[in-house]
Enzyme design. Structure first.
Site, mmCIF file in Angstrom:
data_model
loop_
_atom_site.group_PDB
_atom_site.id
_atom_site.type_symbol
_atom_site.label_atom_id
_atom_site.label_comp_id
_atom_site.label_asym_id
_atom_site.label_seq_id
_atom_site.Cartn_x
_atom_site.Cartn_y
_atom_site.Cartn_z
ATOM 1 N N GLN A 121 -37.729 2.412 49.902
ATOM 2 C CA GLN A 121 -37.807 1.589 48.795
ATOM 3 C C GLN A 121 -36.359 0.539 49.123
ATOM 4 O OE1 GLN A 121 -40.296 1.130 46.395
ATOM 5 N NE2 GLN A 121 -41.306 2.517 46.879
ATOM 6 N N CYS A 167 -47.169 -0.609 44.155
ATOM 7 C CA CYS A 167 -46.697 -1.921 43.876
ATOM 8 C C CYS A 167 -47.185 -2.811 43.434
ATOM 9 C CB CYS A 167 -45.267 -1.935 45.054
ATOM 10 S SG CYS A 167 -47.004 -2.241 46.625
#
Length: 449
Positions: free
Chosen positions: A280, A405
């Site tokens: 991430q 996401c």
């Protein structure tokens, strides 16, 4: 009927999921970038479709209370869409976009938990991939302009650490001084394509990959210059990508300095990161996401946890001490090696990892009679494929965490799982990517008994 180049007065009353303002004219939705809710503007029509149109700001008649003076001069790079509004209004817009997707696409009426903002709004990215181009005989790096292959020069990006800017400046100076050729997409000629940087947020360790079209010794002296000037640079690699493609990294890496990996910590777990591994980009925000996922599950230590799309194992390993057994699945072999190494470095002995497609491996595990109590999925933006969703339903875990996401594909997939006997209990948006249009979400589904 609206036509191209018409100028109309427009009141902006909402924001789209890509950050454009939306106003209505004669029942038609008009999308206008760089506007804020509450703006009254003159808009120039750029393109007209049957039920909506695109426009640009021709002038601001009355500014929204949310509006700010943009703090970045890079107006055409296409990265940020919210630098012109307050962070509070950005969070409201992102929470609403998740709510809208879950209602419209997923058919879920429950309200999200309040969105969690990012601990840092600027300089939060731990990874950048910068295309290299040339103008007037000089090499530079930057970002692709939206919907084009034109590279916009960017001297500094407020989303990336300042040290990345300094490193890139040294590299482009070296390229120019040594007359190293730069890749040209049209001809397929030239050597240097991209500058790829990663940094451990907690450790500060930096990885540099120079993406080139062939093996070369052209950067040998650059390596010593960089490592002397920037001690945080722990490894330098040459990545070979000769294909005419928009995929950034090729398959072959040549390590010029260091071990080829760097280290960081995520939720107090030490992790090893390789060039091709998913990690991430906003470490602090990701830690909040993972802790929330763990809290949603209320683990008691007896569970078997299956972590699909596990990457280098960060999600599952952050919960390993709270479960009986952990299984991770990832399609990238280098990431699985990292995950195994990460488990070893942290003394985690109740974890095993498999290389392969999430759906295929899940189906194989199911056929072997493996029935996890909990499944965590953290898929790419396109979401889960039908094979993966089918395998999840077949395994029948009591709880499922979906980290996403992309609210649209998340809502779509959760709708499929709801039809397979699962109930959405709660979901929470997270701003992992401040000033951009992207938003993360953690959802908990529970099997109906």
């Amino acid at each position: 009927m609206l036509s191209k180049n018409d100028i109309i007065e427009l009141s902006v009353d909402s924001l789209s999921s890509d950050g454009s303002g939306i106003g209505r004219h004669g029942g038609m939705a008009i999308f206008v970038p760089n506007t804020a809710v509450g703006d009254r503007i003159n808009a120039r029509i750029l393109k007209v479709n049957r039920t909506y149109a695109y426009a640009k700001v021709e002038g601001i008649l009355k500014a929204s209370p949310d509006r700010l003076e943009p703090d970045c001069s890079n107006r055409t790079c296409g990265g940020c869409v919210y630098r012109h509004i307050s962070y509070e209004s950005e969070l409201r817009a992102k929470e609403q976009s998740v709510r809208d997707a879950f209602r419209r696409i997923g058919g879920f009426d429950i309200e999200p938990e309040p969105i969690a903002g990012s601990p840092s709004v600027n300089r939060y990215r731990n990874k950048v991939q910068l295309p290299v181009s040339m103008t007037d005989g000089k090499a530079f790096c930057g970002f692709f302009s939206p919907r084009t292959h034109r590279v916009v020069p960017v001297s500094d990006c407020l989303l990336q650490p300042e040290i990345f800017t300094e490193i890139c400046s040294v590299i482009t100076d070296y390229v120019n001084q040594n007359k190293i050729s730069v890749y040209d997409e049209q001809t397929g000629r030239g050597l240097l394509r991209h500058i790829y940087l990663r940094r451990g947020f907690h450790t500060g360790e930096i990885m540099l990959s120079l993406v080139c079209t062939k093996e070369t010794r052209a950067f040998d002296s650059l390596v010593s210059t960089l490592t002397e000037k920037f001690p945080a640079v722990r490894t330098v690699l040459l990545n070979i990508n000769f294909a005419k493609t928009n995929v950034i990294l090729g398959c072959k890496d040549i390590c010029l300095y260091g071990s080829g990996t760097i280290h960081d910590t995520m939720c107090d777990v030490t992790v090893e990161i390789s060039p091709h591994s998913f990690y991430q980009v906003n470490t602090e925000a990701a830690e909040n996401v993972y802790r929330t996922a763990r809290d949603f599950l209320s683990l008691d230590g007896s569970e078997m946890l299956l972590d699909l799309y596990c990457g280098i194992g960060t999600v599952g390993l952050s919960m390993a001490q709270n479960v009986r057994h952990l299984i991770g699945v990832e399609i990238v072999p280098a990431a699985i090696k990292n995950a195994e190494r990460n488990a070893e470095m942290n003394g985690i002995t109740n974890a095993e990892f498999f290389t392969g497609d999430a759906g295929t491996v899940a189906e194989e595990l199911s056929c072997k009679g493996i029935s996890p109590d909990i499944i965590i999925v953290d898929p790419p933006r396109k979401g889960c494929d039908n094979e993966t969703l089918t395998a999840i339903a077949k395994m029948s875990p009591s709880k499922l965490i979906y980290i996403s996401c992309n609210p649209a594909t998340c809502a779509r997939d959760l709708n499929v799982l709801a039809k397979s006997g699962y109930e959405l209990k709660k979901y929470k948006p997270f701003d992992m990517f401040p000033r951009t249009a992207h938003v993360e979400c953690v959802s908990l589904m529970v099997r109906n008994v």
